[in-house]
Design an enzyme around this catalytic site. Structure first.
Site, PDB file in Angstrom:
ATOM      1  N   PHE A  62     -24.049  10.607  59.814  1.00 23.56           N
ATOM      2  CA  PHE A  62     -24.896  10.906  60.978  1.00 23.56           C
ATOM      3  C   PHE A  62     -24.104  10.941  62.277  1.00 23.56           C
ATOM      4  CE2 PHE A  62     -25.630   6.181  60.414  1.00 23.56           C
ATOM      5  CZ  PHE A  62     -24.934   5.781  61.536  1.00 23.56           C
ATOM      6  N   ARG A  92      -9.074  -5.597   3.013  1.00 20.12           N
ATOM      7  CA  ARG A  92      -9.221  -6.209   4.338  1.00 20.12           C
ATOM      8  C   ARG A  92      -8.351  -7.459   4.476  1.00 20.12           C
ATOM      9  NH1 ARG A  92     -15.095  -6.117   7.177  1.00 20.12           N
ATOM     10  NH2 ARG A  92     -15.314  -3.868   7.401  1.00 20.12           N
ATOM     11  N   GLU A 118       3.368  24.757  47.106  1.00 19.40           N
ATOM     12  CA  GLU A 118       3.917  23.711  46.237  1.00 19.40           C
ATOM     13  C   GLU A 118       3.419  23.858  44.797  1.00 19.40           C
ATOM     14  OE1 GLU A 118       5.996  21.240  46.691  1.00 19.40           O
ATOM     15  OE2 GLU A 118       6.159  20.888  48.843  1.00 19.40           O
ATOM     16  N   GLY A 130       2.921  25.496  52.427  1.00 14.90           N
ATOM     17  CA  GLY A 130       3.335  24.265  51.761  1.00 14.90           C
ATOM     18  C   GLY A 130       2.204  23.541  51.074  1.00 14.90           C
ATOM     19  N   HIS A 159      -2.351  17.520  52.182  1.00 14.51           N
ATOM     20  CA  HIS A 159      -2.463  16.084  52.479  1.00 14.51           C
ATOM     21  C   HIS A 159      -3.850  15.534  52.144  1.00 14.51           C
ATOM     22  CE1 HIS A 159       1.431  16.550  54.234  1.00 14.51           C
ATOM     23  NE2 HIS A 159       0.985  17.304  55.209  1.00 14.51           N
ATOM     24  N   GLY A 191       0.792  -1.220   0.000  1.00 15.50           N
ATOM     25  CA  GLY A 191       0.000   0.000   0.000  1.00 15.50           C
ATOM     26  C   GLY A 191       0.822   1.266   0.000  1.00 15.50           C
ATOM     27  N   LYS A 217       5.738 -13.413  19.057  1.00 12.45           N
ATOM     28  CA  LYS A 217       5.787 -14.781  19.587  1.00 12.45           C
ATOM     29  C   LYS A 217       7.102 -15.458  19.190  1.00 12.45           C
ATOM     30  CE  LYS A 217       3.424 -19.261  19.486  1.00 12.45           C
ATOM     31  NZ  LYS A 217       2.204 -20.010  19.103  1.00 12.45           N
ATOM     32  N   ASP A 274     -23.495  13.748  71.628  1.00 14.84           N
ATOM     33  CA  ASP A 274     -22.397  14.498  72.244  1.00 14.84           C
ATOM     34  C   ASP A 274     -21.804  15.543  71.300  1.00 14.84           C
ATOM     35  OD1 ASP A 274     -21.343  12.584  70.555  1.00 14.84           O
ATOM     36  OD2 ASP A 274     -19.940  11.720  72.015  1.00 14.84           O
TER      37      ASP A 274
END
Length: 515
Positions: A464, A62, A327, A304, A275, A33, A136, A469
């Site tokens: 939840f 093809r 950074e 930082g 972080h 080709g 292969k 407290d």
């Protein structure tokens, strides 16, 4: 006796020079080709496939190389007498050098308006078959799929007169990696155009190496950065570095976190990350106001850190940033004078990105675990404030509701157990990653109290309250509005505690754990 090489490439960069190197080393070249035309035009003698196979191309090209005269020459083990006898019997000449790259399937499907039929025609069949056969049989065949390998192979031929077994083995490995990625792209394309299955029996991942990193999370760990091609807009993978040192592993992860958070907000917004957690999120009518708000949220932790902006970095903002150690800065645009100020700091990384979208997408996220990979959809649920439920006697004020919305967007990006204190324009206290929720509340309250920012602050919890407290602790520090998913068997205790202190509490019925 001449040796045979087969050359068939869609990318013809450097192929004429390399073919001349092969001819110099007594190789007879088979081609097809457009490649044959290119070599013929350059004055390099070639044999056509038809001359070798005795059979013409059929089915619109093809079928042309799928023939025993080709694959027999590629797969024969030259150390096996029976194979050698078979070649002699059928007059098949061995092929010891193969240079093939494949139809540009990836490039084709990225073009706008490409039909399915056009995409399917760019699925290479003969090319992968020749590559796999040659790979292969690397004991006898040198197979080349990457044009960047041409110069070093030419040098090896000049030095030894042939390629070395170790080289052929490395090239074979590259072939199988390449064809596997090629097939994965085709599978992905077909998956997008058929009934979608988010969890196929076999998961095919395809990423291209963007860079080898200096190290991983720690100096003793090796690392590299792989990206999708094309990389989605508005992601760390698609950023362009304008200035500074090479990004580190931790820089990349933190910047990714910052950009993900930034996508939650449409107003001018600055996100500071440390972080993997936000240490400050600020919004305003201008980017200057947003930066001031994000900085004031936690002027200690931002040192930082990573800064992400959804607006152009202006000179006033750059001058403030230049006074601290950062950074990475990532933004969609920089004023020229702002860049000049920031680039005086040689180590800071300046990244350019497209504006992150606020529209949800259906992409999947993954995380590695020992021996496996966890896949899940992104936490990009679009929530309707109208579905939120006020569960206390007192309803939030308009100002409190604005602050609750702001805090709720932020808390989903904080490592659980997550607590965020905020007003309508900035976070003022963040408690992340504690083993119990009240511990996160204490950290957030202490930070806000230290910055004298508790007045008017609201509280958001990613999950939840298992006990009342946390509500009581928040109340004693003056918090008057809380937003949380609800769903605990002790919800009523939290509601009663909120009522006792005249706190407005909203249940969203949506949880946002981030582990």
């Amino acid at each position: 006796m001449k040796k045979r090489a087969l050359i068939s490439v869609s990318d013809k960069t450097g192929i004429v020079t390399f073919a001349k190197d092969l001819v110099k080393h007594n190789y007879e070249i088979i081609s097809t080709g457009g490649t044959k035309q290119t070599l013929d035009d350059a004055g390099i003698p070639t044999l056509s496939i038809e001359e070798v196979t005795g059979f013409p191309e059929i089915l619109d090209g093809r079928v042309k190389t799928l023939h025993p005269m080709i694959h027999g020459g590629l797969l024969a083990k030259m150390t096996n007498p029976a194979h050698v006898d078979t070649l002699k019997k059928f007059e098949i000449q061995p092929i010891s050098f193969v240079v093939v790259n494949l139809y540009p399937f990836k490039e084709t499907i990225q073009k706008p308006g490409i039909t399915e039929d056009e995409a399917i025609e760019q699925i290479d069949i003969g090319g992968p078959s020749m590559l796999r056969s040659s790979a292969k049989n690397f004991a006898s065949v040198t197979v080349v799929v990457d044009k960047d390998d041409y110069p070093k192979l030419a040098e090896e031929l000049d030095t030894y007169g042939e390629t070395q077994l170790s080289t052929r083995k490395k090239l074979a490995l590259k072939v199988f990696q390449h064809t596997a990625a090629y097939d994965a792209r085709i599978a992905d394309y077909l998956a997008e155009h058929t009934e979608k299955n988010p969890f196929p029996d076999e998961l095919l991942l395809q990423y291209e190496k963007k860079q080898v990193l200096r190290y991983g999370e720690n100096p003793h760990q090796q690392a590299a950065f792989y990206v999708q091609n094309p990389a989605p807009a508005g992601t760390i993978a698609s950023t362009k570095q304008l200035h500074g040192k090479e990004l580190s592993y931790n820089n990349i992860r933190d910047t990714d976190a910052a950009m993900t958070i930034l996508a939650e907000y449409s107003r001018p917004t600055i996100v500071a990350v440390k972080h993997m957690n936000p240490c400050g999120i600020g919004t305003g009518t201008t980017i200057e106001e947003a930066f001031d708000a994000a900085y004031a949220a936690d002027p200690v932790s931002i040192f930082g850190g990573i800064i992400a902006s959804n607006q152009k970095i202006t000179l006033p903002v750059a001058e403030r940033m230049a006074k601290m150690f950062l950074e990475v800065i990532v933004a969609p645009e920089y004023d020229e004078d702002a860049r000049q100020v920031l680039e005086k700091k040689k180590n800071i990384r300046l990244l350019l990105t497209t504006k992150p979208t606020t529209e949800p997408n259906d992409a999947w996220t993954s995380v590695s675990v020992g021996g496996g990979l966890l896949i899940q959809g992104q936490d990009n649920l679009v929530e309707d404030v109208k579905t939120w439920q006020v569960v206390t006697k007192r309803k939030p004020t308009v100002e409190e509701l604005q602050a609750l919305e702001f805090a709720w967007k932020a808390v989903k990006h904080v490592k659980s157990n997550a607590i965020v204190l905020a007003n309508a324009t900035q976070t003022v206290g963040i408690g992340a990653g504690q083993m119990n929720r009240v511990g996160s509340v204490e950290i957030a309250l202490n930070q806000a109290e230290k910055n004298e920012a508790l007045t008017g602050a609201v509280l958001a919890s990613d999950a939840f309250f298992p006990m009342s407290d946390s509500v009581e602790l928040a109340a004693k520090h003056g918090i008057k509005a809380i937003i949380q998913p609800g769903g605990s068997i002790k919800d009523q205790e939290s509601i009663e505690m909120a009522d006792q202190y005249d706190i407005a509490m909203i249940f969203t019925n949506v949880r946002h754990f981030r582990h």
